[in-house]
Enzyme design. Structure first.
Site, PDB file in Angstrom:
ATOM      1  N   ASP A   9     -13.046 -11.051 -27.995  1.00 42.52           N
ATOM      2  CA  ASP A   9     -12.000 -10.191 -27.459  1.00 42.52           C
ATOM      3  C   ASP A   9     -12.042 -10.317 -25.946  1.00 42.52           C
ATOM      4  O   ASP A   9     -13.063 -10.000 -25.330  1.00 42.52           O
ATOM      5  CB  ASP A   9     -12.220  -8.739 -27.898  1.00 42.52           C
ATOM      6  CG  ASP A   9     -10.998  -7.867 -27.679  1.00 42.52           C
ATOM      7  OD1 ASP A   9     -10.400  -7.957 -26.579  1.00 42.52           O
ATOM      8  OD2 ASP A   9     -10.653  -7.099 -28.588  1.00 42.52           O
ATOM      9  N   LEU A  13     -15.386  -4.703 -24.420  1.00 45.06           N
ATOM     10  CA  LEU A  13     -15.471  -3.349 -24.975  1.00 45.06           C
ATOM     11  C   LEU A  13     -14.371  -2.484 -24.356  1.00 45.06           C
ATOM     12  O   LEU A  13     -14.327  -2.284 -23.150  1.00 45.06           O
ATOM     13  CB  LEU A  13     -16.843  -2.738 -24.702  1.00 45.06           C
ATOM     14  CG  LEU A  13     -17.097  -1.340 -25.267  1.00 45.06           C
ATOM     15  CD1 LEU A  13     -16.891  -1.300 -26.770  1.00 45.06           C
ATOM     16  CD2 LEU A  13     -18.490  -0.876 -24.907  1.00 45.06           C
ATOM     17  N   HIS A  14     -13.504  -1.982 -25.208  1.00 45.90           N
ATOM     18  CA  HIS A  14     -12.394  -1.131 -24.778  1.00 45.90           C
ATOM     19  C   HIS A  14     -12.130  -0.138 -25.899  1.00 45.90           C
ATOM     20  O   HIS A  14     -12.812  -0.139 -26.921  1.00 45.90           O
ATOM     21  CB  HIS A  14     -11.151  -1.975 -24.462  1.00 45.90           C
ATOM     22  CG  HIS A  14     -10.739  -2.853 -25.597  1.00 45.90           C
ATOM     23  ND1 HIS A  14      -9.831  -2.446 -26.565  1.00 45.90           N
ATOM     24  CD2 HIS A  14     -11.143  -4.094 -25.956  1.00 45.90           C
ATOM     25  CE1 HIS A  14      -9.685  -3.431 -27.443  1.00 45.90           C
ATOM     26  NE2 HIS A  14     -10.478  -4.433 -27.106  1.00 45.90           N
ATOM     27  N   GLY A  15     -11.153   0.725 -25.749  1.00 47.42           N
ATOM     28  CA  GLY A  15     -10.914   1.811 -26.693  1.00 47.42           C
ATOM     29  C   GLY A  15     -10.797   1.383 -28.137  1.00 47.42           C
ATOM     30  O   GLY A  15     -11.396   1.991 -29.027  1.00 47.42           O
ATOM     31  N   ALA A  18     -14.214   0.262 -29.330  1.00 50.49           N
ATOM     32  CA  ALA A  18     -15.143   1.396 -29.348  1.00 50.49           C
ATOM     33  C   ALA A  18     -14.804   2.387 -30.451  1.00 50.49           C
ATOM     34  O   ALA A  18     -15.695   2.859 -31.161  1.00 50.49           O
ATOM     35  CB  ALA A  18     -15.124   2.093 -27.991  1.00 50.49           C
TER      36      ALA A  18
END
Length: 160
Positions: A9, A13-15, A18
């Site tokens: 990705d 790490l993103h919404g 997560a």
């Protein structure tokens, strides 16, 4: 170590990762593997903001991640690996990291990329790395969010 999931990705790490993926894969540790991010305090701070509560986070260079995994540092954990590029995973496998499946999420569009799907854009080096993963016996799928259908990414690449 139980590598519970591996995802490519471009946003790392993103919404979405997560809040959706971490729960679906049951991760107790998220491992962001990216040489550039690992060497930038600003980039690391941004990634740390997206960490879900109750989940451990490691932000490591490729070599440090390989060393830690191969030394068994995470053997008692369920690790969710995030990288931006498929070449990182080829390198890790060649250095002994047991990766058997990879999910491809978002790979952003640039002037040099060609679209595979609406959210996955690649350059030839990415295509070559995906083909190497396939030759190494790794299952490569595309799925943006857990509720989307799972697509065989190698079949999508054949249209490229």
């Amino acid at each position: 170590m139980a590598i519970t999931a591996v995802r490519i990705d471009g946003r790392l790490l993103h919404g979405q990762v997560a809040n959706m993926w971490t729960n679906v894969v049951g991760a107790t540790r998220i491992m962001v593997i990216d040489d550039e991010v690992a060497s930038s305090d600003v980039a690391k701070a941004g990634i740390k903001l997206a960490k879900p509560t109750g989940v451990n986070l490691s932000i490591l260079s490729e070599q440090k991640a390989v060393n830690n995994i191969n030394e068994g540092r995470y053997d008692s954990q369920k690790v969710f690996i995030l990288v931006r590029h498929p070449r990182v995973l080829v390198n890790m496998i060649q250095k002994g990291v047991p990766i058997t499946s990879v999910n491809v999420g978002n790979m952003s569009q640039t002037d040099e990329t060609k679209a595979i799907t609406n959210s996955i854009n690649v350059v030839q080096a990415d295509v070559d790395a995906f083909n190497e993963l396939h030759k190494l016996g790794v299952s490569v799928t595309a799925q943006m969010v857990p509720s989307d259908p799972v697509l065989n990414f190698i079949d999508l690449l054949k249209k490229f």
